[in-house]
Design an enzyme around this catalytic site. Structure first.
Site, PDB file in Angstrom:
ATOM      1  N   CYS A 167       4.482 -13.570  50.952  1.00 22.90           N
ATOM      2  CA  CYS A 167       5.810 -12.988  51.079  1.00 22.90           C
ATOM      3  C   CYS A 167       6.883 -14.069  51.033  1.00 22.90           C
ATOM      4  CB  CYS A 167       5.925 -12.213  52.389  1.00 22.90           C
ATOM      5  SG  CYS A 167       4.587 -11.026  52.665  1.00 22.90           S
ATOM      6  N   LEU A 222       4.620  -9.066  49.419  1.00 26.70           N
ATOM      7  CA  LEU A 222       3.570  -8.923  48.414  1.00 26.70           C
ATOM      8  C   LEU A 222       2.359  -8.365  49.152  1.00 26.70           C
ATOM      9  CD1 LEU A 222       2.441  -9.462  45.525  1.00 26.70           C
ATOM     10  CD2 LEU A 222       1.751 -11.725  46.355  1.00 26.70           C
ATOM     11  N   GLY A 259       2.175 -15.572  54.411  1.00 27.24           N
ATOM     12  CA  GLY A 259       0.890 -16.257  54.404  1.00 27.24           C
ATOM     13  C   GLY A 259      -0.266 -15.355  54.746  1.00 27.24           C
ATOM     14  N   ILE A 282      -7.254 -24.263  31.984  1.00 27.49           N
ATOM     15  CA  ILE A 282      -6.184 -24.785  31.137  1.00 27.49           C
ATOM     16  C   ILE A 282      -6.759 -25.787  30.160  1.00 27.49           C
ATOM     17  CG2 ILE A 282      -4.107 -26.234  31.166  1.00 27.49           C
ATOM     18  CD1 ILE A 282      -3.543 -24.936  33.960  1.00 27.49           C
TER      19      ILE A 282
END
Length: 639
Positions: free
Chosen positions: A2, A51, A77, A294
């Site tokens: 959040c 979130l 968190g 990646i």
């Protein structure tokens, strides 16, 4: 995961204050796109963005208050041992729970234990707790600085936020660059400690809390509730050590799989992320999850083949993300707008793009950050051992080696032999912490005297000590008889929170993803920290204990692979595809808008790099990011 922003004043918040707090919260929508909340009580107001990770209902909405609304929490968190704490302190018998969230456990645990509750938490967090009974606000940050928290103090108020960008909009805040931050930025390519790029904005340090009282004036008391402690333990039973570590890592990963949304893994192909992938597969007893890696066209920077080996070995659904020079051009401004400060870790834009891809499939990502700091995984850790042997040779021999190292041909390959030799000999004659610092140093103190213009330099030299003194000071503060462990303590105090965790948090949250970091589990960390450095470094093998612990789970090629680390080939690209970006942002005309920079010296650095007289890629990447940040944040009213 959040974000929140708020204020504590000496008088009740006004309607204008409420609108300001709400607007500051809206700037954090990327940190919490799922819901928003607002709470005000007398002199306190806070806005929250959520979130949803655990308990996806609106019962987990924040800010959250206790039954009589005397206590309010805004939280960012995950505390992974929240279920155990709920049971251990019989919270269900004492309080009426409305949700299944860890937030509500923290709220009631504070009500029961007071501020000492923070010692019970295993996880990552930043939080604001307002206790109207004693008219105090607590701003608290986790032990390793995984989650961010910033504040600024004005004459009648303290404002706080999960990101700097909100504080720049506080009425009456005067936006100016911090010369102290710039001074140290050029040494590290990141800003160390509690200072930020802006005068007047501070960061709550890892393992710290602020106790803020409001009466006729605002008073702030800083408290360090946790410091890393290192032992010198050399147990007789090495098999027991490995088995204990294996169990602790497995428990840590199991904790971090607690989620009501999909979880994936950032898989580089290195030992850390490969171990997390294998453990997640073992714990879940299936590999039906997503991994992301990646890749680059430049072979010395590309690890996708190793990531694919691990993905095939475990059977995950794997997604490689290719990074090109055009990726940098297209995203360098975007990523800096989430960082909010000059920052030059070359892995940040790749992590930003990996997160962009990952968001299509997951909401939580496991990250291997912290493995190097806990288990000793950097070349500088080996250099500590080599330095002792090297210094036994005569001075004339060491001078010859230094001469050879400085005359080795320029190479734009990742961690070339010439680069390593120059870093090694550059610090070998210094004391232990400064020798360690030299591996991190970008611009030397002497070069910084040329980098700043003459007027700025006069004030800098009077005000600020050399950057290497930060490492010296921390080395002396750490209470351990083991020199090597004290170097790990320096890494955990600076490089981990001020570089790696910034990238990890900002680049994932830019795409509303939560990054979880199993190697920072407090039980795991404290167990390994208590072991002597001789146990962690077996011969010249980095991460010996970790490799032994996960050996049965991974292919041999991964266990034997040398550490590469995620970085972009900026040294090579500056001579070709990124030359235009370099000239556009580091020309004399561009730099004239940055009042503290000596532009002619920057041109000299560019010339040295393009003529291959010296590899100046790290320095130029740092300068490029500074120039763009300055234009975005200080040459415009709003970035």
């Amino acid at each position: 995961m959040c974000g929140f922003a708020g204020v504590l004043k000496t008088y009740p918040v006004t309607n204008d204050d409420e609108e300001t707090v709400k607007s500051l919260g809206r700037l954090l929508v990327h940190r919490g796109p799922d819901s928003s909340g607002y709470y005000a009580d007398g002199p306190y107001a806070v806005s929250h963005r959520r979130l949803k990770i655990i308990d996806l209902t609106e019962k987990g909405r924040q800010p959250m208050q206790n039954a009589d609304k005397s206590i309010s929490i805004a939280y960012n968190g995950e505390v992974y041992n929240f279920k155990e704490l709920r049971t251990q302190y019989a919270l269900d018998k004492r309080f009426g729970f409305r949700s299944k969230t860890d937030t509500e456990v923290l709220l009631y645990l504070y009500e029961l234990l007071g501020i000492d509750f923070v010692h019970k938490l295993n996880g990552m967090f930043s939080m604001a707790i307002w206790d109207s009974r004693i008219r105090k606000l607590y701003l608290i940050r986790d032990r390793f600085g995984i989650k961010p928290l910033f504040y600024t103090s004005l004459k009648d108020a303290i404002w706080f936020s999960s990101e700097i960008k909100s504080l720049l909009r506080v009425p009456g805040f005067d936006k100016k660059a911090s010369l102290e931050a710039m001074y140290h930025y050029f040494s590290f390519d990141y800003i160390p400690g509690e200072i930020t790029a802006f005068d007047g904005i501070r960061e709550v340090r890892p393992g710290s809390l602020l106790e803020i009282s409001t009466q006729d004036s605002i008073s702030i008391k800083k408290d360090k509730y946790w410091e890393p402690k290192y032992g010198n333990n050399v147990p007789d039973n090495k098999e027991k050590i490995v088995n204990d570590i294996k169990q602790l890592i497995e428990k840590s990963v199991e904790y971090r799989l607690i989620s009501d949304v999909p979880v994936g893994v950032m898989l580089s192909g290195g030992i850390d992320s490969s171990a997390l992938t294998a453990l997640m597969s073992k714990i879940r007893n299936n590999s039906n999850f997503h991994t992301f890696s990646i890749g680059f066209d430049e072979p010395s920077f590309d690890e996708t083949s190793y990531a694919e080996i691990v993905a095939r070995h475990t059977g995950t659904v794997h997604h490689p993300v290719k990074i090109t020079s055009q990726s940098i051009v297209d995203n360098i401004e975007k990523y800096l707008l989430y960082i909010d400060e000059p920052y030059a870790d070359g892995s940040a834009i790749p992590t930003y793009l990996l997160s962009q891809e990952a968001k299509k499939y997951v909401t939580v990502l496991l990250s291997g950050e912290g493995g190097d700091e806990v288990f000793a995984g950097y070349d500088t850790h080996l250099a500590y051992l080599a330095r002792k042997f090297y210094r036994s040779f005569p001075q004339t021999f060491r001078e010859l080696v230094a001469l050879i190292a400085n005359r080795m041909p320029t190479s734009h390959k990742k961690l070339s032999l010439g680069f390593k030799m120059r870093k090694f000999v550059g610090g070998s004659e210094e004391n232990v912490p400064v020798s360690h610092y030299k591996w991190r140093e970008v611009f030397s103190e002497k070069e910084k005297e040329c980098l700043f213009n003459s007027d700025t330099l006069k004030s800098l030299k009077k005000a600020y000590r050399p950057s290497y003194e930060l490492f010296n000071e921390k080395f002396l503060q750490l209470n351990s008889p083991d020199e090597f462990n004290k170097l790990l303590g320096i890494d955990c105090s600076y490089h981990l929170p001020d570089d790696l965790m910034i990238k990890n948090d900002r680049m994932t949250m830019a795409h509303s993803l939560e990054a979880r970091v199993p190697f920072t589990d407090i039980d795991l960390f404290e167990y390994v920290a208590n072991l002597s450095g001789t146990v962690k470094l077996r011969g010249l093998q980095l991460k010996y204990l970790l490799k032994q612990a996960v050996k049965p789970l991974l292919p041999k090629v991964i266990l034997k692979k040398k550490k590469v680390g995620l970085e972009i080939p900026y040294s090579k690209w500056f001579c070709s595809e990124l030359k235009g970006l370099l000239f556009d942002n580091l020309s004399i005309s561009s730099l004239k808008n940055i009042p503290f920079i000596n532009a002619p010296f920057v041109q000299q650095i560019i010339s040295e790099h393009l003529t291959k007289k010296r590899d100046r890629g790290r320095e130029l990447w740092g300068l490029l990011n500074l120039s763009i940040w300055h234009r975005l944040y200080l040459q415009r009213n709003t970035p």
